[in-house]
Design a protein around this motif. Structure first.
Motif, PDB file in Angstrom:
ATOM      1  N   PRO A 227       0.825  -1.216   0.000  1.00 11.68           N
ATOM      2  CA  PRO A 227       0.000   0.000   0.000  1.00 11.68           C
ATOM      3  C   PRO A 227       0.858   1.266   0.000  1.00 11.68           C
ATOM      4  O   PRO A 227       1.799   1.399   0.788  1.00 11.68           O
ATOM      5  CB  PRO A 227      -0.804  -0.123   1.307  1.00 11.68           C
ATOM      6  N   GLY A 228       0.543   2.163  -0.922  1.00  3.06           N
ATOM      7  CA  GLY A 228       1.233   3.445  -0.995  1.00  3.06           C
ATOM      8  C   GLY A 228       2.530   3.434  -1.781  1.00  3.06           C
ATOM      9  O   GLY A 228       3.133   4.483  -1.982  1.00  3.06           O
ATOM     10  N   GLU A 229       2.990   2.260  -2.239  1.00  4.67           N
ATOM     11  CA  GLU A 229       4.246   2.190  -2.980  1.00  4.67           C
ATOM     12  C   GLU A 229       4.043   2.580  -4.440  1.00  4.67           C
ATOM     13  O   GLU A 229       3.043   2.219  -5.064  1.00  4.67           O
ATOM     14  CB  GLU A 229       4.827   0.776  -2.931  1.00  4.67           C
ATOM     15  N   SER A 230       5.016   3.276  -4.997  1.00 10.40           N
ATOM     16  CA  SER A 230       5.047   3.517  -6.428  1.00 10.40           C
ATOM     17  C   SER A 230       5.591   2.277  -7.125  1.00 10.40           C
ATOM     18  O   SER A 230       6.217   1.413  -6.492  1.00 10.40           O
ATOM     19  CB  SER A 230       5.934   4.717  -6.743  1.00 10.40           C
ATOM     20  N   ASP A 231       5.386   2.189  -8.435  1.00 12.24           N
ATOM     21  CA  ASP A 231       5.917   1.047  -9.182  1.00 12.24           C
ATOM     22  C   ASP A 231       7.438   0.925  -9.039  1.00 12.24           C
ATOM     23  O   ASP A 231       7.945  -0.175  -8.778  1.00 12.24           O
ATOM     24  CB  ASP A 231       5.544   1.169 -10.659  1.00 12.24           C
ATOM     25  N   PRO A 232       8.215   2.019  -9.205  1.00 14.17           N
ATOM     26  CA  PRO A 232       9.671   1.876  -9.103  1.00 14.17           C
ATOM     27  C   PRO A 232      10.128   1.363  -7.741  1.00 14.17           C
ATOM     28  O   PRO A 232      10.995   0.486  -7.662  1.00 14.17           O
ATOM     29  CB  PRO A 232      10.188   3.302  -9.361  1.00 14.17           C
ATOM     30  N   ILE A 233       9.554   1.895  -6.672  1.00 17.48           N
ATOM     31  CA  ILE A 233       9.969   1.471  -5.334  1.00 17.48           C
ATOM     32  C   ILE A 233       9.558   0.027  -5.079  1.00 17.48           C
ATOM     33  O   ILE A 233      10.328  -0.782  -4.534  1.00 17.48           O
ATOM     34  CB  ILE A 233       9.359   2.405  -4.273  1.00 17.48           C
TER      35      ILE A 233
END
Length: 325
Positions: A227-233
């Motif tokens: 939850p809350g993560e961007s694709d790159p991270i």
């Protein structure tokens, strides 16, 4: 993943609308999300595109021949598609996108919004539709939607198809939990696809794949977002945990989005795999299997049947592009 942004060739009054368009472009690029839009370089269209490009994002423009001069087609995009007419423009934008965001705009922007919303009600797509509510711009529209319900011309279920927020990042976060209501004709929608990220790593004309413990087929390295993560991270974290390889999140480049049957799930569940190319921080580092990985393999096109369906699509696509043997 790509998001279609409906916006205008005019900047609107003041600088607030242009500023919001730029913020959206940066937010999308920052999350590794490609932009699909109307192809112009003026107005809020140009602001979205320029901001996403400046942040390293992918931007695809789609513009009809007769508007190339009026809307001043943007020549600095990742790709500019010139199509025959408005109908082809809208169909192409919709086909390229996984979701839609509506910025403040005029009649053309509203026409695009109402069309994709109608398509969703008819079950022609199950993609989320978001209204970026800049300074309350969309509030009269939302009141009209309520009026349609009160007058008996719109089912309340279809109001739930519309996601709205004044913060672009919050709007994108709400897309992750979107579940379409039943369409008008076919009843409840199918179970949502399992949404995963994947690293496309080619070396010596072979594709890096992994087989997790308890599975009989090979997958691409990657996994699900937290939850809350961007694709790159999220992808950097998953690959680090699986293979001990450090990816550079800012180097992610969208390769493809594939949908196929989900291996290991019953009842026809599908997987939607967003695939990225990415640079390793330490290129000399060899992948080392983590606790959940039973086997690592570098495969060629002849090994397609050893892969899960979505990975098989990627393998064959790379072979068609002559990138692997």
């Amino acid at each position: 993943m790509r998001i279609c942004v409906f916006c205008g060739s005019s900047p609107g009054n003041g600088d607030g609308y242009l500023r919001a368009a730029s913020e959206l472009g940066r937010a999308l690029a920052g999350r590794g999300v490609g932009v699909v839009y109307g192809g112009g370089r003026v107005g809020t269209m140009g602001a979205v595109a320029d901001a996403a490009l400046a942040a390293g994002g992918e931007v695809i423009g789609v513009i009809p021949e007769h508007l190339m001069r009026r809307e001043i087609g943007h020549r600095g995009l990742t790709e500019l598609r010139v199509v025959a007419d408005m109908h082809e423009r809208k169909a192409t934008m919709a086909d390229l996108a996984d979701a839609f965001v509506v910025l403040p705009g005029g009649a053309g922007t509203l026409e695009e919004f109402f069309e994709v919303w109608t398509w969703a009600q008819l079950g022609l797509h199950a993609k989320p539709i978001g209204l970026l509510d800049v300074d309350g711009y969309h509030q009269p529209l939302l009141r009209l939607v309520d009026h349609l319900v009160d007058a008996g011309f719109l089912s309340p279920a279809y109001v739930g198809m519309l996601v709205h927020d004044d913060d672009p990042l919050a709007l994108l976060d709400r897309f992750a939990g979107y579940r379409p209501p039943p369409d008008k004709w076919r009843g409840p929608p199918p179970s949502p696809a399992v949404d995963v990220l994947a690293w496309v790593r080619v070396g010596e004309r072979r594709l890096l794949t992994v087989r997790t413990t308890g599975k009989d087929l090979f997958y691409l390295p990657g996994g699900k977002r937290e939850p809350g993560e961007s694709d790159p991270i999220a992808l950097a974290r998953e690959v680090g945990e699986e293979l001990g390889v450090r990816l550079e999140p800012t180097s992610l480049r969208l390769f493809d989005v594939v949908t196929d049957m989900a291996h290991g799930f019953a009842n026809g569940r599908r997987v939607r795999m967003t695939c990225y190319l990415a640079d390793q921080v330490d290129r000399a580092a060899e992948p080392v299997v983590g606790a959940e990985i039973a086997e690592l393999a570098w495969l060629t096109s002849v090994d397609a049947e050893r892969c899960a369906p979505a990975a098989r699509q990627v393998l064959r696509g790379l072979a068609n592009q002559k990138l692997i043997d």
